[in-house]
Design a protein around this motif. Structure first.
Motif, short mmCIF file in Angstrom:
data_model
loop_
_atom_site.label_atom_id
_atom_site.label_comp_id
_atom_site.label_asym_id
_atom_site.label_seq_id
_atom_site.Cartn_x
_atom_site.Cartn_y
_atom_site.Cartn_z
N MET A 115 -27.70 -28.01 1.67
CA MET A 115 -26.74 -29.06 2.02
C MET A 115 -26.80 -30.20 1.02
N ALA A 116 -28.02 -30.59 0.65
CA ALA A 116 -28.17 -31.67 -0.34
C ALA A 116 -27.55 -31.28 -1.67
N ALA A 117 -27.75 -30.02 -2.07
CA ALA A 117 -27.20 -29.57 -3.35
C ALA A 117 -25.67 -29.58 -3.32
N MET A 118 -25.08 -29.12 -2.20
CA MET A 118 -23.63 -29.09 -2.10
C MET A 118 -23.05 -30.50 -2.08
N LEU A 119 -23.64 -31.38 -1.29
CA LEU A 119 -23.11 -32.75 -1.17
C LEU A 119 -23.24 -33.50 -2.49
N VAL A 120 -24.41 -33.43 -3.11
CA VAL A 120 -24.61 -34.14 -4.38
C VAL A 120 -23.70 -33.56 -5.46
N GLY A 121 -23.55 -32.23 -5.47
CA GLY A 121 -22.67 -31.62 -6.45
C GLY A 121 -21.23 -32.09 -6.31
N CYS A 122 -20.72 -32.13 -5.07
CA CYS A 122 -19.34 -32.56 -4.83
C CYS A 122 -19.15 -34.05 -5.13
N LEU A 123 -20.07 -34.87 -4.65
CA LEU A 123 -19.93 -36.32 -4.86
C LEU A 123 -20.10 -36.69 -6.33
#
Length: 282
Positions: free
Chosen positions: A1-9
């Motif tokens: 989840m952290a990887a997906m959120l940081v990647g998108c933001l």
């Protein structure tokens, strides 16, 4: 989840940094899109670099059977991604012939909004996938049914929510993208938005169903659903309906394709909850 959120933001942040302060224009936007997933990969990779973890890459012998199994389960997602670009190109060409650049601009508004909704449906589908796979592999079919039902309820609820938004707030939504106050584009987009959004309740179930079937090692049915909603149903629908009803037929093509896919899934449904046979490796 952290990887997906940081990647998108990080994509959003890098878009601003590259385009405006650094003045890199469209190249900066493309560069941000390339760099952002790499940031997500780096965050995910920290799991494999830690000493305390229960899963890490190991050297293993090549197995053609396992490779074919992996590819058969993943090809449905591949078709979904590839066909979306082909369908978008076809829609643009048809709209260009029917109403020119204004029609293409109207479709651009609708398609971009639809991408957000599809991302939500995909998130729900990917969220249940590991839980369904684990329960199915251990023979807990009652749990598989429960997770599937929760997923369907969630997908349908989101679909109805966005359908209601499209029907009751189409003009304010289109107005956000129509800063030049183009009346023709506003008319086309406001008419097309509610019709296109009719697909969402069925689309959510179809996306969920394809992922769900792949989780049960049923690559064939998942492939059929992906092909139908990705290209096999929507392309003939838009070609036929655009000839019969003009631009209205273009807006109705996706709902018709999703409805056909949904009916096919209902026909498959009785075979979806079978218990795995012993030694099947599911």
């Amino acid at each position: 989840m952290a990887a997906m959120l940081v990647g998108c933001l990080s994509n959003v942040v890098l878009d601003y940094v590259f385009i405006f302060p650094l003045g890199m224009g469209m190249f900066g936007a493309a560069l941000a899109t390339c760099v952002a997933p790499c940031i997500g990969i780096l965050i995910s990779s920290t799991h494999f670099l830690r000493r305390k973890n229960s899963f890490r890459p190991v050297r293993c012998a090549f197995s053609g059977k396992q490779t074919r199994g992996i590819l058969s389960l993943g090809v449905s997602s591949l078709i979904t991604e590839v066909s979306s670009g082909i369908v978008m190109l076809l829609f643009n060409q048809i709209l260009l012939s029917l109403s020119g650049n204004v029609g293409v601009a109207a479709y651009g508004i609708i398609a971009n909004l639809a991408l957000i909704v599809v991302s939500i449906f995909t998130g729900v589908a990917q969220g249940i996938q590991p839980i369904v796979s684990r329960s199915f592999g251990s023979g807990q079919m009652r749990h598989v049914k429960q997770i599937f039902h929760y997923g369907v309820i969630t997908a349908v609820a989101f679909g109805l929510l966005f359908l209601g938004i499209g029907w009751f707030f189409s003009q304010p939504i289109v107005g956000i993208f129509n800063q030049e106050n183009n009346l023709e584009m506003e008319r086309l987009a406001s008419q097309g938005l509610p019709l296109y959004f009719l697909a969402f309740p069925m689309m959510g179930v179809n996306i969920l169903a394809s992922s769900y079937l792949a989780s049960l090692s049923k690559g064939g049915p998942a492939f059929v659903l992906s092909v139908l909603r990705g290209a096999a149903a929507v392309i003939p629908a838009v070609l036929l309906l655009s000839r019969l009803f003009g631009i209205t037929g273009v807006w109705l093509a996706v709902p018709c394709a999703e409805a056909l896919t949904f009916l096919v899934f209902l026909a498959m449904l009785p075979f979806c909850f079978r218990r795995p046979q012993k030694g099947s490796g599911a």
